[in-house]
Design a protein around this motif. Sequence first.
Motif, PDB file in Angstrom:
ATOM      1  N   CYS A  30      -1.148 -14.458  -3.309  1.00  0.00           N
ATOM      2  CA  CYS A  30      -0.402 -15.333  -2.398  1.00  0.00           C
ATOM      3  C   CYS A  30       1.051 -14.887  -2.304  1.00  0.00           C
ATOM      4  CB  CYS A  30      -0.476 -16.781  -2.881  1.00  0.00           C
ATOM      5  SG  CYS A  30      -2.073 -17.574  -2.610  1.00  0.00           S
ATOM      6  N   HIS A  31       1.623 -14.512  -3.442  1.00  0.00           N
ATOM      7  CA  HIS A  31       3.005 -14.027  -3.437  1.00  0.00           C
ATOM      8  C   HIS A  31       3.118 -12.758  -2.600  1.00  0.00           C
ATOM      9  CE1 HIS A  31       6.657 -12.065  -4.980  1.00  0.00           C
ATOM     10  NE2 HIS A  31       7.091 -13.285  -5.215  1.00  0.00           N
ATOM     11  N   TYR A  34       3.271 -13.249   1.106  1.00  0.00           N
ATOM     12  CA  TYR A  34       4.594 -13.659   1.569  1.00  0.00           C
ATOM     13  C   TYR A  34       5.597 -12.516   1.516  1.00  0.00           C
ATOM     14  CZ  TYR A  34       3.647 -18.713   1.687  1.00  0.00           C
ATOM     15  OH  TYR A  34       3.172 -19.962   2.002  1.00  0.00           O
ATOM     16  N   THR A 286       0.041 -23.960  -4.025  1.00  0.00           N
ATOM     17  CA  THR A 286       0.370 -22.675  -3.403  1.00  0.00           C
ATOM     18  C   THR A 286      -0.570 -22.370  -2.244  1.00  0.00           C
ATOM     19  OG1 THR A 286       1.251 -21.813  -5.488  1.00  0.00           O
ATOM     20  CG2 THR A 286       0.610 -20.200  -3.817  1.00  0.00           C
ATOM     21  N   LEU A 287      -1.876 -22.599  -2.453  1.00  0.00           N
ATOM     22  CA  LEU A 287      -2.845 -22.363  -1.380  1.00  0.00           C
ATOM     23  C   LEU A 287      -2.626 -23.324  -0.218  1.00  0.00           C
ATOM     24  CD1 LEU A 287      -6.047 -21.751  -3.547  1.00  0.00           C
ATOM     25  CD2 LEU A 287      -4.815 -20.056  -2.189  1.00  0.00           C
ATOM     26  N   LEU A 290       0.385 -22.178   1.643  1.00  0.00           N
ATOM     27  CA  LEU A 290       0.044 -20.998   2.443  1.00  0.00           C
ATOM     28  C   LEU A 290      -0.567 -21.420   3.775  1.00  0.00           C
ATOM     29  CD1 LEU A 290      -0.315 -17.949   2.797  1.00  0.00           C
ATOM     30  CD2 LEU A 290      -2.440 -18.115   1.490  1.00  0.00           C
ATOM     31  N   LYS A 432      -6.700 -16.593   2.802  1.00  0.00           N
ATOM     32  CA  LYS A 432      -6.485 -17.885   2.138  1.00  0.00           C
ATOM     33  C   LYS A 432      -7.806 -18.596   1.895  1.00  0.00           C
ATOM     34  CE  LYS A 432      -6.304 -22.481   2.695  1.00  0.00           C
ATOM     35  NZ  LYS A 432      -7.281 -23.368   3.346  1.00  0.00           N
TER      36      LYS A 432
END
Length: 451
Positions: A30-31, A34, A286-287, A290, A432
Motif C-alpha cells: 500500500c505504501h 502511494y 490503510t486499505l 486506499l 486493493k
Amino acid sequence: MSGKIKNRSGANADLTGGGVSCDERILRDCHQLYADPESGLIAVAQSVGVTLLPPRKKITVMLMGNHSAGKSSFINWYVEEHIQRTGVAIETQGFSFVTSGRKRESLTGNATLHLYPHFKPLQEFKGVSEYLGTEVCTSRQKRFSLVTFVDSPGLVDGDMKYPFDVDEAIMWLGELCDLILVFFDPMGQALCKRTLNIVERLNEKHGDRLHFYLSKADEAGSESDRQRVMMQIVQELCKRPGLNKCGFDMPTIYIPNPNKPSRCVNQIEEVCRTVEKTINQTVQNTLNSLEKDCEVITEAIADTLAVDRQTGAQNRRARCKGCFMALLGFVVPLALLALLVLGTLSRELLEMALGPQGTEALSLYLAPVVRGFESLSVEHQLYACGGLVFLSFLLLILARFSFRTRTTLSGRQKRQLQEKLEYVQDVVKSKKKKLYSEYLRQSVGDQDMDM
C-alpha cells in the motif's frame, strides 16, 4: 503514464520477500502504491491538485509512565534483545525510538528525524533533538517488524529538571502514535502527579489509544498488597473527571523470569494482543483509506475533465460572440462607405456595374436610408457619421474582449489524465481488492469469500 510504467509497478508490487508476514506485505505494498515517484497515487493526485499522505508501514506505540516503571524492560522483552538500558536509575532521559531493520544500529537525533520525517516538528521543542535517538535491531520476534516503539522519559514529581518541555513533547507525540501504553509502577511512584496530569490531557483527545497496566506486579508483595495498590491507583484516576469512565481495566504485568517464579497472574500477553489488534486495525484503515483516496482522485480527474469541457464550450461561445461583434464593427463603416460611394455615382455607372435589376433593388433598399440621410443638415450628417464610426470602434473593442478565452488542456494532457484515471480504476483498485482478499483469508476460509 505509459503501459510500461503500469506493468513495472504491478510487477514490483507483487514481489514478496521471504519471511514477510501478510500484514507487513500489505502495508508495504500500500505504501508503494502511494510513494512510487512515477505512477504513485501521490504523484497522480498532485497532477489534479489533490494532496495525499502515504500510509505508514508500521504502527507507532508510545510507552509512558513514572520513572522505573519497566517501559524499557518491556521493550527488551518484546524484541527479545537487550536494546534499552534498564535499572532503578533514570535511564531514559529523552525519547528513544526502537524499530526493526537490516542491521543493528544506533542513530542520533538528526538521523532519527531523517528516518522519521513526520516527527520533524519535534525540533521546535527546545532541547528535544539532543535527547532523541533510534535503536535499530534485526529482531523479528512477535510483531516487531510492524511496530516502532517510542520509549519516553521516566516521569517524576518534585524538583526534577528535564532538558526540554517533556509534558508538551509527550502530548505532541500522542497525536501521532497509534497506541499509548501507560505503565504504573507499584513501588511507590504509581501516583506520580505528572504522569496523571499528562494521562488526563491525553485522554481528552485520544482516550481510545490509552491502555493502563500495573507493571512489575510480581514485586508488589502479596495478592492483598497488589489489590491495595491497584485500588489506590484506580481511586486516584477516578478523581480525574476525564478518567472516571466505566469498565476501567488495568491488567497486571511483569517480565517473566524462569529463575524467579511468581504466583502473581501475568497478563503481559494482553499487551501483545493489544498491539496486534492495533496492527490489524491499521491494516484495515490503510486499505479503506486506499479505496477512499482512489475515489477522491477519480472524482478530481473527472471534475478536471468536465471543467475543461465546460471551459472549451465557453471559449467557443466567446469566439462566436467576438466574431459577430467584429463583423458588425466592420459592416457599419463599410456600409457607410458604400452609401457615400454609391451616392456619388451616376445611375448609368450603377447600371453598367449592377445591371438594371440590381440597380433597382439597390435603390429600393437604400432609398429610405438615402432620403433620411439627405433630410439631415450637413452638421447633423457629420454627427451621424461620427456616431457610426464611434459605434464601429465600440463594437470592435467589445469583440476583442469577447475573444478572451481561458486556458484549456491540450490533447496530450487530456490523454494523460485519462490514462491516470484508467490506472487508478483498473490497476490500483484491483490491487486493493486483491490485498483485502488476502487480508481476509487470514481469518476466514475461501468458502466464505464472495470475491
